[in-house]
Scaffold this motif. Structure first.
Motif, mmCIF file in Angstrom:
data_model
loop_
_atom_site.group_PDB
_atom_site.id
_atom_site.type_symbol
_atom_site.label_atom_id
_atom_site.label_comp_id
_atom_site.label_asym_id
_atom_site.label_seq_id
_atom_site.Cartn_x
_atom_site.Cartn_y
_atom_site.Cartn_z
ATOM 1 N N LYS A 162 0.818 -1.210 0.000
ATOM 2 C CA LYS A 162 0.000 0.000 0.000
ATOM 3 C C LYS A 162 0.853 1.262 0.000
ATOM 4 C CE LYS A 162 -3.641 2.269 2.700
ATOM 5 N NZ LYS A 162 -4.505 2.164 3.908
ATOM 6 N N ASN A 163 2.012 1.220 0.648
ATOM 7 C CA ASN A 163 2.865 2.400 0.771
ATOM 8 C C ASN A 163 4.030 2.418 -0.212
ATOM 9 O OD1 ASN A 163 2.022 4.003 3.418
ATOM 10 N ND2 ASN A 163 1.802 1.828 3.867
ATOM 11 N N LEU A 164 4.135 1.398 -1.044
ATOM 12 C CA LEU A 164 5.269 1.320 -1.964
ATOM 13 C C LEU A 164 5.244 2.458 -2.977
ATOM 14 C CD1 LEU A 164 7.734 -0.142 -3.095
ATOM 15 C CD2 LEU A 164 6.179 -1.584 -4.437
ATOM 16 N N GLY A 165 4.089 2.727 -3.558
ATOM 17 C CA GLY A 165 4.004 3.795 -4.547
ATOM 18 C C GLY A 165 4.338 5.152 -3.958
ATOM 19 N N THR A 166 3.850 5.414 -2.744
ATOM 20 C CA THR A 166 4.160 6.675 -2.076
ATOM 21 C C THR A 166 5.656 6.810 -1.831
ATOM 22 O OG1 THR A 166 2.004 6.633 -0.988
ATOM 23 C CG2 THR A 166 3.674 8.086 -0.053
ATOM 24 N N LEU A 167 6.282 5.718 -1.409
ATOM 25 C CA LEU A 167 7.723 5.747 -1.168
ATOM 26 C C LEU A 167 8.488 5.974 -2.469
ATOM 27 C CD1 LEU A 167 10.133 5.440 0.709
ATOM 28 C CD2 LEU A 167 9.969 2.950 0.411
ATOM 29 N N PHE A 168 8.039 5.344 -3.546
ATOM 30 C CA PHE A 168 8.719 5.511 -4.828
ATOM 31 C C PHE A 168 8.685 6.971 -5.270
ATOM 32 C CE2 PHE A 168 9.000 5.616 -9.420
ATOM 33 C CZ PHE A 168 10.037 4.727 -9.702
ATOM 34 N N TYR A 169 7.508 7.585 -5.191
ATOM 35 C CA TYR A 169 7.391 8.994 -5.593
ATOM 36 C C TYR A 169 8.240 9.881 -4.690
ATOM 37 C CZ TYR A 169 5.277 13.278 -7.326
ATOM 38 O OH TYR A 169 5.082 14.509 -7.893
ATOM 39 N N THR A 170 8.284 9.561 -3.397
ATOM 40 C CA THR A 170 9.104 10.341 -2.467
ATOM 41 C C THR A 170 10.579 10.218 -2.809
ATOM 42 O OG1 THR A 170 7.462 9.987 -0.724
ATOM 43 C CG2 THR A 170 9.656 10.681 -0.038
ATOM 44 N N VAL A 171 11.015 9.017 -3.158
ATOM 45 C CA VAL A 171 12.411 8.816 -3.543
ATOM 46 C C VAL A 171 12.754 9.653 -4.767
ATOM 47 C CG1 VAL A 171 14.014 7.122 -4.508
ATOM 48 C CG2 VAL A 171 12.660 6.538 -2.507
ATOM 49 N N VAL A 172 11.862 9.633 -5.764
ATOM 50 C CA VAL A 172 12.103 10.422 -6.980
ATOM 51 C C VAL A 172 12.164 11.906 -6.646
ATOM 52 C CG1 VAL A 172 11.068 11.141 -9.167
ATOM 53 C CG2 VAL A 172 11.116 8.723 -8.551
ATOM 54 N N GLU A 173 11.247 12.352 -5.819
ATOM 55 C CA GLU A 173 11.143 13.775 -5.517
ATOM 56 C C GLU A 173 12.321 14.277 -4.701
ATOM 57 O OE1 GLU A 173 7.275 16.510 -4.624
ATOM 58 O OE2 GLU A 173 7.673 14.874 -3.233
ATOM 59 N N THR A 174 12.840 13.445 -3.801
ATOM 60 C CA THR A 174 13.863 13.917 -2.866
ATOM 61 C C THR A 174 15.283 13.549 -3.279
ATOM 62 O OG1 THR A 174 13.592 11.919 -1.520
ATOM 63 C CG2 THR A 174 12.285 13.838 -0.930
ATOM 64 N N THR A 175 15.463 12.509 -4.076
ATOM 65 C CA THR A 175 16.828 12.085 -4.418
ATOM 66 C C THR A 175 17.129 12.203 -5.899
ATOM 67 O OG1 THR A 175 16.168 9.765 -4.662
ATOM 68 C CG2 THR A 175 16.866 10.479 -2.483
#
Length: 724
Positions: A250-263
């Motif tokens: 459930k949280n994988l997509g949110t984490l992926f977008y966060t990784v893209v946005e921050t790193t």
């Protein structure tokens, strides 16, 4: 709290917080400390009366402040006692008032006494724990501010590991709120450290909470902590407990977008370093986890989140592409080409996963894909070739064996078409094979592409013949939204025929939905082509056995009048609008009266006098008193939508005449109606025509008539008195 745990005696310099007794005792001690002796009263000269009054007021204010503080402490004492109550509702109420308790205790005693006491009572009922979890999120000011905010994480960490899902969710919300107040050092040491402990707890509920918190904490982590917690998350995605994998998915997509946005984007621009160094490996790691969690060997509850994750992944890819375009001046042509090729490679890995949900063995997974497919399409619409893979998969959902899946897909029809993307026609041999997911890159084939709406409209005829009423009803709600996308000629040729079929559908719900959504189609192709088929459908629905269907038709008549104009109303439809005043259902009769008022407002006074008034006048002569009463109500409402002169000439004499009706129910409705229309006239009309009739009705043999006549006269008298 209802239960307490035994503990060793505390050291002499520490309070015993395993019971509420110490806390209560300390408040008692503070509350009953002797007051400081009052200052001696100053002797003020008699001629200084103003200063004396000011001093006395200050003394009174000080006494009021002391009394208020004592009252607040008494309330806090009473609330603390409720924490030990056997009554569940009392404990819940006390838990919700933790800020009041903390305010009375002060920051230091809240940290040293109240928080340990709460940590010791985690075995209470779920309702109490939920209230505590919510209250703890607002205690930062009461523990001494952000400097001491980490002390709140101790009881919340325990709440994040309880079995009840709602408690964990509320605790997670409070933890995230508190983390925003922490200093950088406390954030990394206390908040991130707590997440690491949760991720490695033996009990699975703590690991579930870690799955939720890692995406929120990731942006403020350092490189080493990011790598470590991505390893934790990868471990959680492969956890032995399916419930942990479900929340991780459930949280994988949110984490992926966060990784893209921050790193991947670094400081807001895409650079060679930010995209190709270690950050890119994070993306590949998460994609591997996505493929793992979307696999067919996972439980349905885990695979359900594949579509939602696909949306996040598509948004992340779109973000990378947009940022690379905006940073084109900082990138060489070779670097831009390399970024685009890597994006295409990532998209080619993602699209088969969403395609797998279309053919999933579980109808629930396919239903989730169908209900969220519009979001998927909008996330990928700017990525080259993605639509050629997604649109065929969407068409498969429209033909799914399960009616629920087809219904969910149909509801998304117009949103998918609104992407305005260009795709290959259905069945075109150049659209690409399944092996490359339809991502054809030959520019010379782009001339064969057509808008998505033009391709999907060909599916409508099949949907109008669907066995499920729900599918056809969903189609009737959204299909007309394709008209602006297709244009007039294409709408007449391809969209109008299935819409006419829906107007003749056997289900009243389908016919009602299509009538309600005709405005867009009417704006594009005009009224002439619809008129012949629309009127029979309305007449059929007007006689439907379900009164709610009839009510819905009445409510849509003004909308049709606004869209189609007065020419749409012939004798049959006019008779129908007035005939509803005699319906057996009270709600229908009331709606019919309001309908006549709205038609008068939309089509004008002159049209109403010529077409509606003669018919309503006939109803006033009907043998049934119910119909006469409804006609009186309708006439009064119509008058409020007319110009004043016409209302005075056409409506008022009719209403005044009806006060002679033999049935009291009609007469007191005349009195009520005069109260409605009376305020639109001037004082001379009221005194010359309305007031005499109300005076006569106040002497009526029936007490209800007398009552309403008196009330109306008083109302109008007050209204005209204020106007002067």
């Amino acid at each position: 709290m209802t239960t307490t745990k035994s503990a060793a005696p505390p050291p002499p310099d520490m309070p015993d917080v395993t019971e509420t007794g110490t806390i209560i005792g300390n408040i008692h001690h503070h509350l009953h400390q002797p007051l400081e002796p009052a200052s001696p009263m100053l002797v003020v000269p008699e001629d200084n009366n103003d200063d004396t009054a000011i001093m006395m007021m200050q003394i009174d204010n000080n006494e009021a402040v002391v009394a208020e503080e004592e009252e607040e402490e008494e309330d806090a004492l009473h609330t603390i006692e409720k924490l030990r109550s056997d009554d569940l509702s009392s404990r819940v109420e006390a838990a919700r008032k933790l800020p009041s308790i903390a305010l009375a205790l002060g920051p230091e005693r809240t940290r040293e006494e109240l928080l340990p006491f709460l940590s010791d009572g985690i075995d209470d009922e779920d309702e109490v724990l939920e209230a505590i979890a919510i209250s703890l999120g607002g205690l930062v000011p009461h523990v001494g501010g952000p400097t001491f905010a980490p002390s709140l994480l101790t009881p919340l960490e325990l709440l994040l590991a309880v079995e009840e899902t709602v408690v964990r969710e509320k605790a997670a919300t409070s933890v995230i709120t508190i983390s925003q107040c922490l200093s950088e050092a406390d954030y990394k040491q206390e908040f991130v450290g707590m997440i690491g402990r949760l991720a490695n707890k033996e009990w699975f509920t703590a690991r579930i909470s870690a799955c939720t918190l890692i995406p929120h904490a990731f942006p403020k982590m350092g490189p080493e902590l990011r790598r470590l917690h991505l390893e934790y998350f990868a471990k959680l995605c492969k956890d032995d407990v399916p419930m942990v994998r479900r929340i991780a998915s459930k949280n994988l997509g949110t984490l992926f977008y966060t990784v893209v946005e921050t790193t991947l984007l670094g400081g807001g621009t895409t650079t060679k370093t930010s995209f190709f160094d270690e950050s890119y490996s994070y993306t590949l790691t998460l994609l591997d986890l996505y493929e793992f969690l979307a696999g067919g060997d996972q439980p349905d509850s885990v695979r359900l989140h594949t579509t939602e994750n696909c949306v996040c992944f598509g948004n992340a890819m779109t973000l990378i592409r947009e940022q690379s375009s905006s940073s084109s001046s900082q990138l060489s042509s070779a670097e831009k080409e390399e970024i685009m090729s890597r994006i295409d490679a990532l998209v080619k890995r993602i699209l088969p996963l969403i395609a797998s949900t279309i053919d999933d063995r579980s109808w629930r997974v396919r239903w989730t894909a169908a209900s969220k497919f519009a979001a998927v399409v909008h996330a990928f619409k700017t990525l080259h070739g993605a639509m050629d893979a997604l649109v065929p998969n969407y068409e498969k959902l429209l033909q799914d064996p399960e009616a629920e899946v087809r219904t969910a897909a149909t509801y998304n029809l117009s949103e998918v078409a609104k992407t305005k993307a260009m795709v290959f026609p259905a069945g075109w041999s150049g659209a690409g094979s399944d092996s490359d997911n339809g991502m054809d890159t030959d520019d010379d084939k782009d001339t064969h592409r057509i808008p998505v709406a033009q391709r999907l409209v060909k599916r409508l005829v099949g949907l109008t013949e669907d066995d499920s009423v729900n599918v056809r009803a969903a189609l009737a709600m959204v299909a007309t939204e394709l008209a602006p996308l297709l244009g007039k000629d294409a709408s007449v040729l391809t969209l109008l025929p299935p819409m006419l079929l829906l107007l003749r559908d056997s289900s009243s719900e389908v016919r009602l939905n299509i009538i309600s959504s005709l405005s867009l189609l009417n704006d594009v192709i005009g009224t002439d082509l619809l008129h012949q088929s629309l009127l029979p459908a309305i007449l059929d629905l007007a006689d439907d056995g379900k009164w709610r269907i009839r009510l819905a038709v009445i409510e849509r008549i003004p909308l049709l009048a606004k869209q189609l104009g007065s020419d749409f109303f012939d004798d049959r439809l006019l008779g129908l609008c007035v005939g509803w005043l005699g319906d057996d259902i009270s709600s229908i009769r009331e709606a019919a009266a309001k309908n006549l008022k709205e038609l008068t407002a939309l089509l004008g006074t002159e049209w109403s006098i010529q077409n509606l008034f003669p018919r309503v006048r006939q109803v006033m002569e009907h043998p049934s008193y119910l119909r006469r009463m409804n006609a009186v109500q309708a006439m009064a409402l119509m008058a409020t939508a007319m110009d004043v002169n016409s209302a005075q000439v056409e409506v008022l004499p009719i209403l005044l005449e009806m006060h002679y009706d033999p049935v009291p129910n009609v007469r007191f409705n005349v009195a009520k109606s005069l109260g409605i229309v009376g305020t639109i006239f001037d004082r001379s009309v009221y005194q010359g025509q309305i007031f005499p009739i109300l005076t006569l009705m106040e002497n009526d043999p029936d007490r209800d008539v007398r009552y309403f006549a008196s009330k109306t006269r008083e109302l109008l008298s007050v209204a005209f008195k204020k106007s002067t």
